[in-house]
Scaffold this motif. Structure first.
Motif, PDB file in Angstrom:
ATOM      1  N   ILE A  21       0.921  -1.279   0.113  1.00 40.09           N
ATOM      2  CA  ILE A  21       0.078  -0.001   0.054  1.00 40.09           C
ATOM      3  C   ILE A  21       0.790   1.166  -0.002  1.00 40.09           C
ATOM      4  O   ILE A  21       0.597   2.147  -0.820  1.00 40.09           O
ATOM      5  N   ALA A  22       1.919   1.350   0.844  1.00 38.96           N
ATOM      6  CA  ALA A  22       2.838   2.397   0.669  1.00 38.96           C
ATOM      7  C   ALA A  22       3.379   2.812  -0.454  1.00 38.96           C
ATOM      8  O   ALA A  22       3.563   3.770  -0.806  1.00 38.96           O
ATOM      9  N   ASP A  23       3.756   1.457  -1.210  1.00 43.00           N
ATOM     10  CA  ASP A  23       4.411   1.781  -2.578  1.00 43.00           C
ATOM     11  C   ASP A  23       3.434   2.066  -3.553  1.00 43.00           C
ATOM     12  O   ASP A  23       3.784   2.608  -4.560  1.00 43.00           O
ATOM     13  N   GLY A  24       1.915   1.594  -3.548  1.00 42.75           N
ATOM     14  CA  GLY A  24       1.453   1.786  -4.663  1.00 42.75           C
ATOM     15  C   GLY A  24      -0.066   1.972  -4.301  1.00 42.75           C
ATOM     16  O   GLY A  24      -0.998   1.703  -5.274  1.00 42.75           O
ATOM     17  N   GLY A  25      -0.657   2.360  -3.224  1.00 43.99           N
ATOM     18  CA  GLY A  25      -2.166   2.268  -2.846  1.00 43.99           C
ATOM     19  C   GLY A  25      -2.764   0.889  -2.754  1.00 43.99           C
ATOM     20  O   GLY A  25      -1.966  -0.198  -2.887  1.00 43.99           O
ATOM     21  N   LEU A  26      -4.016   0.809  -2.761  1.00 46.54           N
ATOM     22  CA  LEU A  26      -4.682  -0.374  -2.680  1.00 46.54           C
ATOM     23  C   LEU A  26      -4.450  -1.157  -3.707  1.00 46.54           C
ATOM     24  O   LEU A  26      -4.537  -2.530  -3.698  1.00 46.54           O
ATOM     25  N   ALA A  27      -4.467  -0.757  -4.896  1.00 42.52           N
ATOM     26  CA  ALA A  27      -4.307  -1.303  -6.310  1.00 42.52           C
ATOM     27  C   ALA A  27      -2.979  -2.069  -6.209  1.00 42.52           C
ATOM     28  O   ALA A  27      -2.877  -3.194  -6.882  1.00 42.52           O
ATOM     29  N   ALA A  28      -1.978  -1.857  -5.316  1.00 40.67           N
ATOM     30  CA  ALA A  28      -0.800  -2.627  -5.335  1.00 40.67           C
ATOM     31  C   ALA A  28      -0.935  -3.940  -4.706  1.00 40.67           C
ATOM     32  O   ALA A  28      -0.258  -4.957  -4.228  1.00 40.67           O
ATOM     33  N   VAL A  29      -2.042  -4.001  -3.742  1.00 37.65           N
ATOM     34  CA  VAL A  29      -2.092  -5.408  -3.091  1.00 37.65           C
ATOM     35  C   VAL A  29      -2.553  -6.427  -3.917  1.00 37.65           C
ATOM     36  O   VAL A  29      -3.981  -6.532  -4.381  1.00 37.65           O
ATOM     37  N   ALA A  30      -2.077  -7.622  -4.263  1.00 40.33           N
ATOM     38  CA  ALA A  30      -2.201  -8.622  -4.966  1.00 40.33           C
ATOM     39  C   ALA A  30      -1.716  -9.675  -4.398  1.00 40.33           C
ATOM     40  O   ALA A  30      -0.238  -9.954  -4.103  1.00 40.33           O
ATOM     41  N   VAL A  31      -2.158 -10.912  -4.447  1.00 44.09           N
ATOM     42  CA  VAL A  31      -1.819 -12.043  -3.619  1.00 44.09           C
ATOM     43  C   VAL A  31      -0.609 -12.814  -4.440  1.00 44.09           C
ATOM     44  O   VAL A  31       0.335 -12.951  -3.449  1.00 44.09           O
ATOM     45  N   GLU A  32      -0.503 -12.814  -5.493  1.00 47.88           N
ATOM     46  CA  GLU A  32       0.536 -13.548  -6.038  1.00 47.88           C
ATOM     47  C   GLU A  32       1.841 -12.779  -6.041  1.00 47.88           C
ATOM     48  O   GLU A  32       3.100 -13.214  -5.680  1.00 47.88           O
ATOM     49  N   PRO A  33       1.872 -11.501  -6.302  1.00 51.29           N
ATOM     50  CA  PRO A  33       3.058 -10.660  -6.130  1.00 51.29           C
ATOM     51  C   PRO A  33       3.576 -10.601  -4.569  1.00 51.29           C
ATOM     52  O   PRO A  33       4.888 -10.692  -4.438  1.00 51.29           O
ATOM     53  N   LEU A  34       2.634 -10.582  -3.845  1.00 53.64           N
ATOM     54  CA  LEU A  34       2.865 -10.570  -2.227  1.00 53.64           C
ATOM     55  C   LEU A  34       3.550 -11.914  -1.754  1.00 53.64           C
ATOM     56  O   LEU A  34       4.501 -11.913  -1.056  1.00 53.64           O
ATOM     57  N   ALA A  35       3.087 -12.954  -2.393  1.00 51.32           N
ATOM     58  CA  ALA A  35       3.535 -14.410  -1.953  1.00 51.32           C
ATOM     59  C   ALA A  35       5.080 -14.583  -2.594  1.00 51.32           C
ATOM     60  O   ALA A  35       5.660 -15.099  -2.080  1.00 51.32           O
ATOM     61  N   ARG A  36       5.318 -13.848  -3.827  1.00 47.44           N
ATOM     62  CA  ARG A  36       6.680 -14.009  -4.396  1.00 47.44           C
ATOM     63  C   ARG A  36       7.514 -13.105  -3.313  1.00 47.44           C
ATOM     64  O   ARG A  36       8.680 -13.803  -3.115  1.00 47.44           O
ATOM     65  N   THR A  37       6.919 -11.900  -2.839  1.00 49.03           N
ATOM     66  CA  THR A  37       7.876 -10.894  -2.183  1.00 49.03           C
ATOM     67  C   THR A  37       8.264 -11.742  -0.840  1.00 49.03           C
ATOM     68  O   THR A  37       9.337 -11.931  -0.357  1.00 49.03           O
TER      69      THR A  37
END
Length: 186
Positions: A21-37
């Motif tokens: 969210i800090a990096d890109g707002g609510l739109a940046a919250v996505a399961v697959e990229p978060l899992a990779r991170t």
């Protein structure tokens, strides 16, 4: 890449979502990229949350917990209002880093979302109440204490905004001294 032995908690996911969210707002919250991170599979996410909306709600609750009343507890425990204000201003201003992402400022882009509006309102209210109480304890009448609190808080948010866009901002220790000089009544 994926570490299957990593056991993440729901809170770990919420904190990762806050960083997104800090990096890109609510739109940046996505399961697959978060899992990779996080170095895990999507299955880890589904062990804690049914969907993205639940994760966003948890992330916003985590932010409110850490930046609202709960995050201010160390300052509310300071009995001397002048010391409380000095330490609060110093801590806040010193935490502002050039070009650093901000959950608070990123959420403003999603302010029409009722969940965001409520979370920002809770954090703002807790911060303004502490500042207002502190200024009142320093001798300002209630209306003036509330006005001074709003101006001080607005300046803090303004410094946060400037830090996101100005890599040449003055060192935070200098800004902390200035904030204390300006906003601590003499």
């Amino acid at each position: 890449m994926v570490n299957e032995s990593t056991r993440l908690s729901a809170r770990d996911w919420a904190r990762a979502a806050l960083k997104a969210i800090a990096d890109g707002g609510l739109a940046a919250v996505a399961v697959e990229p978060l899992a990779r991170t996080l170095g895990v599979t999507k299955g880890s996410f589904y062990a804690h949350y049914r969907n993205r909306d639940e994760l966003i709600a948890a992330a916003l609750a985590e932010w409110v917990r850490g930046h609202g009343e709960g995050g201010l507890a160390e300052f509310t425990a300071i009995a001397d209002p002048a010391r409380r204000l000095r330490e609060l201003l110093t801590a806040v201003v010193q935490s502002v880093q050039p070009l650093a992402p901000s959950v608070h400022l990123s959420l403003l882009g999603d302010r029409n979302d009722p969940r965001v509006r409520d979370a920002v309102r809770q954090v703002n209210r807790a911060r303004l109440e502490l500042l207002t109480r502190t200024y009142h304890e320093l001798g300002l009448p209630p209306d003036r204490a509330a006005s001074r609190a709003r101006v001080a808080y607005g300046a803090i948010l303004g410094l946060l905004h400037l830090a996101q866009t100005d890599p040449d901002a003055p060192h935070s220790a200098v800004l902390a001294d200035e904030a204390t000089a300006v906003f601590l009544p003499s």
